[in-house]
Design an enzyme around this catalytic site. Structure first.
Site, mmCIF file in Angstrom:
data_model
loop_
_atom_site.group_PDB
_atom_site.id
_atom_site.type_symbol
_atom_site.label_atom_id
_atom_site.label_comp_id
_atom_site.label_asym_id
_atom_site.label_seq_id
_atom_site.Cartn_x
_atom_site.Cartn_y
_atom_site.Cartn_z
ATOM 1 N N ARG A 12 -1.090 5.702 -6.944
ATOM 2 C CA ARG A 12 -1.161 5.664 -5.480
ATOM 3 C C ARG A 12 0.141 5.088 -4.956
ATOM 4 N NH1 ARG A 12 0.253 1.026 -5.422
ATOM 5 N NH2 ARG A 12 -0.080 1.075 -3.199
ATOM 6 N N GLY A 13 0.298 5.101 -3.621
ATOM 7 C CA GLY A 13 1.569 4.689 -3.019
ATOM 8 C C GLY A 13 2.396 5.952 -2.784
ATOM 9 N N ALA A 14 2.952 6.056 -1.567
ATOM 10 C CA ALA A 14 3.555 7.333 -1.154
ATOM 11 C C ALA A 14 4.605 7.898 -2.125
ATOM 12 C CB ALA A 14 4.118 7.181 0.257
ATOM 13 N N GLN B 255 -5.122 -3.555 -3.196
ATOM 14 C CA GLN B 255 -3.796 -3.320 -3.782
ATOM 15 C C GLN B 255 -2.911 -4.564 -3.693
ATOM 16 O OE1 GLN B 255 -5.324 -1.353 -1.568
ATOM 17 N NE2 GLN B 255 -4.823 0.799 -1.828
ATOM 18 N N ASP C 89 3.428 5.309 4.620
ATOM 19 C CA ASP C 89 3.007 6.605 4.072
ATOM 20 C C ASP C 89 3.622 7.746 4.848
ATOM 21 O OD1 ASP C 89 0.791 4.692 3.095
ATOM 22 O OD2 ASP C 89 0.681 6.516 1.882
ATOM 23 N N LYS D 75 -1.136 1.516 5.151
ATOM 24 C CA LYS D 75 -2.460 1.042 4.729
ATOM 25 C C LYS D 75 -3.237 0.353 5.857
ATOM 26 C CE LYS D 75 -4.070 1.553 1.626
ATOM 27 N NZ LYS D 75 -4.975 2.722 1.588
HETATM 28 O O1 MRU Z 1 -3.932 4.177 -0.474
HETATM 29 P P1 MRU Z 1 -2.643 3.802 -1.100
HETATM 30 O O2 MRU Z 1 -2.745 2.678 -2.076
HETATM 31 O O3 MRU Z 1 -1.918 5.019 -1.673
HETATM 32 O O4 MRU Z 1 -1.756 3.272 0.113
HETATM 33 C C1 MRU Z 1 -0.465 2.820 -0.141
HETATM 34 C C2 MRU Z 1 0.242 2.265 1.046
HETATM 35 O O5 MRU Z 1 -0.280 2.207 2.131
HETATM 36 C C3 MRU Z 1 1.674 1.852 0.827
HETATM 37 O O6 MRU Z 1 2.013 0.800 1.668
HETATM 38 C C4 MRU Z 1 2.589 3.053 1.132
HETATM 39 O O7 MRU Z 1 2.172 4.193 0.430
HETATM 40 C C5 MRU Z 1 4.007 2.757 0.797
HETATM 41 S S1 MRU Z 1 4.300 2.676 -0.941
HETATM 42 C C6 MRU Z 1 5.956 2.397 -1.203
#
Ligand code: MRU
Length: 314
Positions: free
Chosen positions: A45-47, A177, A218, A228
């Site tokens: 996960r994470g963009a 997270q 994201d 998030k």
């Molecule tokens: O649902 P997730 O864990 O994928 O959400 C992640 C986030 O909101 C992060 O802050 C975002 O993707 C940036 S990651 C460098």
């Protein structure tokens, strides 16, 4: 820091983020459907990490001999909010059209992501002062990227520059997270870190205990940033108490075509809210709303730290 993901013998390996920090195990993807499932279920996960994994899903489809346009359509259904997923799949399709392989393109994208994050870290370090306490939300770290991290990359760079910084991590319900991943990353680097419940962020700012907020994104689009769930409340408190609020994100997270309020906000499974550690914390028939992201409007953002420098929100 363990690797977030790697490619070996035509297979994709992803550190299983659902079981961190207690277990370090890699989830093996031998075909692109397994990679899609891993993105959907938040093994990864994470963009930026979603983007690189989506590129590797295309690589798996290529190895399987599947038509890449068909695979691309399926991969794009995995999660709706992080624009990096769509960006990465389109980038692979474009490269393949120009005679490159999907495998090589994904490998390059992985390397490029780490060097982009290091540049984000260098620019971000310029706005961090000695002895700052930095609050972050969710995990925009090495685990959310191919490595190093965006928001946590800024924190890493400031720590490497001996700025004597401290970090406060919001736990980030429902998937935690912050508690599970960001705290783990900071502890691995010996960066002083404190964990708070999400509801404590405003109190900490009101007491003057936070010097800067740095979060990831994201999607950055006209009108603001999607990140998030809970980011908006942190931004509102930061505005109230004059705490600079930075977003750290690569240019691949910028969407110049859409208004941020037109972006689909992913709604996730209600069990994420109803349960903690697989145990119901309330009656299971309780009605739930579980938006995974919210929108921080541009006027709440001090600056967006990118690999090209610090930009104004769109
Ligand atoms: O649902 P997730 O864990 O994928 O959400 C992640 C986030 O909101 C992060 O802050 C975002 O993707 C940036 S990651 C460098």
């Amino acid at each position: 820091m363990e690797r977030t993901l790697y490619w070996e013998d035509d297979k994709l390996y992803l550190i299983d983020q659902r079981i961190l920090p207690h277990k370090i195990e890699y989830y093996e993807c031998t075909n692109y459907h397994e990679a899609i499932e891993a993105i959907k279920t938040m093994v990864v996960r994470g963009a930026p990490a979603i983007g690189v994994s989506a590129a590797y899903a295309m690589a798996l489809a290529e190895v399987e001999g599947v038509h890449l346009n068909a695979a691309a359509d399926e991969i794009k259904q995995a999660r709706p909010t992080a624009v990096n997923l769509f960006w990465a799949v389109d980038k692979v399709l474009e490269a393949v059209k120009n005679g490159e392989t999907a495998v090589n393109t994904a490998i390059e994208m992985e390397k490029e992501d780490i060097s982009i994050n290091k540049r984000i870290g260098e620019y971000g370090n310029e706005v961090i002062d000695k002895n700052d306490t930095i609050l972050t939300h969710c995990n925009a770290g090495a685990l959310a990227c191919a490595g190093y991290g965006t928001a946590l990359g800024v924190i890493r760079a400031a720590h490497e520059a001996h700025k004597n910084i401290r970090v406060i991590c919001d736990e980030t319900r429902p998937v935690l997270q912050g508690a599970r991943l960001s705290v783990f990353e900071m502890q691995q680097e010996n960066i002083p870190v404190k964990l708070i419940v999400d509801g404590a962020a405003g109190h900490m700012m009101q007491k003057g205990l936070v010097d800067k907020v740095v979060i990831g994104a994201d999607r950055v689009a006209k009108g603001g940033v999607a990140n998030k769930i809970g980011s908006l409340m942190v931004a509102l408190a930061a505005k109230r108490y004059d705490v600079p609020f930075y977003v750290a994100a690569p240019i691949s997270t910028f969407d110049y075509e859409n208004d941020i309020f037109d972006v689909t906000i992913e709604q996730r499974n209600k069990d994420e809210v109803l349960k903690i550690n697989d145990k119901y914390i309330t009656k299971k028939e309780t009605e739930v709303e579980n938006p995974a992201f919210d929108i921080v409007e541009s006027d709440l953002i001090t600056g967006i730290i990118t690999e090209e420098g610090i930009k104004k929100a769109l």
